[in-house]
Enzyme design. Structure first.
Site, mmCIF file in Angstrom:
data_model
loop_
_atom_site.group_PDB
_atom_site.id
_atom_site.type_symbol
_atom_site.label_atom_id
_atom_site.label_comp_id
_atom_site.label_asym_id
_atom_site.label_seq_id
_atom_site.Cartn_x
_atom_site.Cartn_y
_atom_site.Cartn_z
ATOM 1 N NE ARG A 298 -3.932 -2.060 1.756
ATOM 2 C CZ ARG A 298 -4.639 -2.517 2.276
ATOM 3 N NH1 ARG A 298 -5.079 -2.454 3.828
ATOM 4 N NH2 ARG A 298 -5.462 -3.772 1.831
ATOM 5 C CG HIS A 441 -4.340 -1.742 -7.281
ATOM 6 N ND1 HIS A 441 -3.076 -2.196 -7.920
ATOM 7 C CD2 HIS A 441 -4.228 -0.143 -7.376
ATOM 8 C CE1 HIS A 441 -2.089 -1.975 -8.105
ATOM 9 N NE2 HIS A 441 -2.575 -0.014 -7.027
ATOM 10 C CD GLU A 442 -1.584 -3.803 -3.285
ATOM 11 O OE1 GLU A 442 -2.141 -4.595 -2.169
ATOM 12 O OE2 GLU A 442 -1.384 -4.587 -3.720
ATOM 13 N N GLY A 443 -6.770 -2.573 -2.070
ATOM 14 C CA GLY A 443 -7.984 -2.143 -1.839
ATOM 15 C C GLY A 443 -8.496 -0.938 -2.047
#
Ligand code: FAD
Length: 601
Positions: A298, A441-443
């Protein structure tokens, strides 16, 4: 091309003047290094980025990866770039020397990565994912798994992925269906479908080690029943030698809006009921292991967003200096020479906004990277706990704020180029398309907002926010000693108080009617992010003001520091005032969108 990569002057400013990278040399882990070795690796990163990453950044957008005879083919240049990256040791830049790494601070490694990302964000993804994958195996893998994979991943002989997402389970990992059935030899048969897996197939390395989330037969429902597995593309023995194909099949490539150079894959595990994986860590604790990778990833996402923003800023600055158009509003003489775009106030506004977003966010992301170094090297347990809390609190912001605001910077860059900016003849539209991924992406942005307000600011009775409070107030006190910065320091004091009061006011509603509060979590993410950006700008302004007070050696340095002060002023006058109305709205628990009925749309 070199001119448009992230400028070394700003890297030096952030590392050595704001974040005291040299202070890390006092810690035994980094004692063998010096400013000279830090600068030398940055030089190497710049050389490889300029020579091998930047030249094909456009090509990978124009020539998407393709499947030819069952193999994924990437445009020319990608292989040479990642090989040079691996051979120079960047894959293991911050790994232990004993494990063949350079044992560099994460702060310096991230600064190097920012150079690569600014040159070519898509090609850098392959190596970024691989480094994170290796970190997970190093931390949670068994000795056998480490023997199989670690050295190969650290040297770039193998590359790695993270395979979480499934067609029916994106944000909601609790709905994962991929199964892992124990075999008599202690391994597992993996079966299921994964989607959107970055770097999921290619010919860049001898093997690809997928870190796969799956469920054991006795797994409890939800996220507490998810385990982590290594699943190699090719079976691998305990010396890291590659054997026959494992049952992992490329079901298809995904065609994207941007970030096209990184393959996005649909992967089938166990179509022939012969996909073998190995458990990493303990059963049902896979998500915690994977989060070890995702937190770093992140910071990487935030950094990617910042670098795309930075590229757009520099490209539009260069364009605004070269392109002439129009005259000053007071000049009525059509025969007078036209002005460069940069002379127009509205264009300067758009340039300064971009500068304030990208350089401010860069300071925040590198601050988080330095916290990772402290986490690795701190011996005082109390400070260690504080650092862990700060990182937990900052991670959703480091990921999300740049994803939103450095994307906005890219939009402003397009605006500055006018019609040309909207064409594919100029690079800024690609930066915007590439950057649009980062809120997803990545949450997703929405999920990060829920995490920040629903968990991070209130966890452990507000301990993380209290830790940040101590940092912010110390920096305010320092800035108050510089008379020109007093208005900025006072404005941040007011905004920070407002954030703290709002969290306090929401504490009870969060417990009694959490859904009402969290319905507007995005507002808090934005207001808190803006307040933190103001804080990073106050830190940068303090350093710049001190340097100007001491006197600078060159005109370039004087301009550099004045630019920092002007960007800080702009952020405080134009962006920070947005925070108070956002927090006020948040405190009302407005239910306009929550109360909207499906049938009324
Ligand atoms: C280019 C690309 C690369 C990727 N790389 C990888 C990878 O390497 N590995 C991997 O595992 N995955 C990867 N992903 C997957 C990515 O992480 C998911 O797309 C993301 O987590 C969102 O899941 P989703 O697409 O299913 O959207 P959904 O979960 O369906 O979400 C759609 C929208 O609904 C919102 N939403 C969903 N649930 C809630 C909720 N509870 N409350 C409020 N709002 C909600 C979301 O915020 C979002 O706006 C990648 C995706 C892309 C596009």
């Amino acid at each position: 091309m070199h001119d448009d990569l992230i400028p070394r002057r700003d890297i030096q400013f952030q590392l050595y003047e704001v974040l005291d990278a040299q202070g890390l040399l006092q810690r035994p882990r980094y004692a063998e290094h010096s400013r000279e070795t830090f600068d030398a690796v940055l030089d190497t990163a710049t050389r490889i980025a300029v020579d091998l990453f930047a030249p094909h950044a456009r090509l990978v957008d124009e020539q998407e990866p393709q499947v030819v005879d069952g193999k994924v083919v990437l445009p020319e240049g990608v292989q040479a770039a990642v090989r040079a990256y691996c051979e120079a040791g960047f894959l293991s830049a911050s790994a232990d020397e004993a494990a063949g790494g350079m044992q560099l601070p994460v702060l310096v490694t991230q600064a190097c990565l920012s150079v690569f990302r600014s040159a070519n964000v898509a090609t850098t993804s392959y190596v970024g994912l691989t480094a994170s994958n290796a970190n997970v195996i190093e931390k949670f893998g068994s000795p056998v798994q480490q023997a199989r994979y670690l050295q190969a991943l650290r040297s770039g002989r193998f590359f790695g992925t993270m395979a979480l997402t499934e067609p029916q389970a994106g944000s909601s990992l609790s709905d994962l269906r991929t199964s892992a059935t124990p075999r008599s030899d202690g391994s597992y048969l993996i079966k299921g479908q994964k989607i959107f897996i970055s770097g999921g197939d290619h010919e860049l390395s001898d093997n690809i080690v997928h870190l796969v989330l799956a469920r054991l037969p006795d797994a409890p429902p939800g996220v507490k029943g998810i385990s982590l597995f290594t699943v190699p593309k090719f079976h691998t023995d305990e010396q890291g030698r590659v054997g026959a194909r494992n049952d992992v099949a490329l079901a298809g490539l995904i065609h994207k809006c941007g970030w096209r150079g990184t393959t996005s894959t649909m992967l089938s595990f166990g179509e022939q009921d012969a996909c073998v994986g190995e458990l990493v860590g303990r059963p049902h604790e896979g998500l915690a292991c994977m989060f070890h990778m995702m937190n770093e990833a992140r910071i990487g996402v935030g950094m990617g967003a910042i670098m795309l923003g930075y590229r757009g800023y520099l490209a539009s600055l260069r364009y605004a200096r070269e392109r002439v158009q129009g005259r000053a509003p007071s000049n009525k003489d059509p025969l007078s020479p036209p002005l460069p775009l940069v002379a127009h106030a509205d264009v300067r506004r758009m340039l300064l906004a971009q500068k304030s977003y990208v350089e401010g966010a860069y300071g925040l992301a590198l601050y988080a990277a330095r916290l990772v170094d402290e986490q690795r090297t701190e011996s005082d347990p109390q400070r260690l706990q504080e650092v862990a809390l700060l990182l937990e609190l900052l991670t959703p912001v480091v990921k999300s704020w740049p994803s939103q605001w450095c994307l906005e910077a890219n939009s402003l860059a397009i605006q500055i180029l006018g019609g040309y900016g909207y064409t594919r003849e100029f690079p800024v539209e690609q930066y915007w398309r590439d950057n649009r991924l980062n809120m997803i992406h990545e949450g997703t942005h929405g999920i990060q907002a829920l995490d920040l307000l629903g968990r991070k600011v209130v966890m452990k009775d507000g301990a993380a926010l209290a830790a940040m409070h101590r940092v912010v107030t110390a920096n305010i006190a320092e800035a108050l000693e510089q008379p020109p910065l007093v208005p900025l320091a006072q404005a941040l004091q007011t905004a920070w108080q407002d954030v703290s009061d709002s969290v306090q006011a929401l504490r009870v509603p969060l417990q009694t009617d959490g859904e009402a509060v969290l319905a507007n979590a995005h507002l808090f993410l934005e207001a808190f992010g803006h307040t933190l950006l103001a804080w990073t700008w106050l830190r940068q302004a303090t350093v710049a003001q001190q340097a100007l007070s001491r006197g600078t050696d060159t005109d370039a340095d004087e301009s550099f520091y004045r630019g920092k002060l002007q960007a800080a002023q702009w952020f405080f006058r134009w962006e920070l005032p947005k925070v108070a109305p956002q927090l006020a709205l948040l405190r009302t628990l407005d239910d306009s969108h929550r109360a909207m009925q499906d049938a009324w749309f």
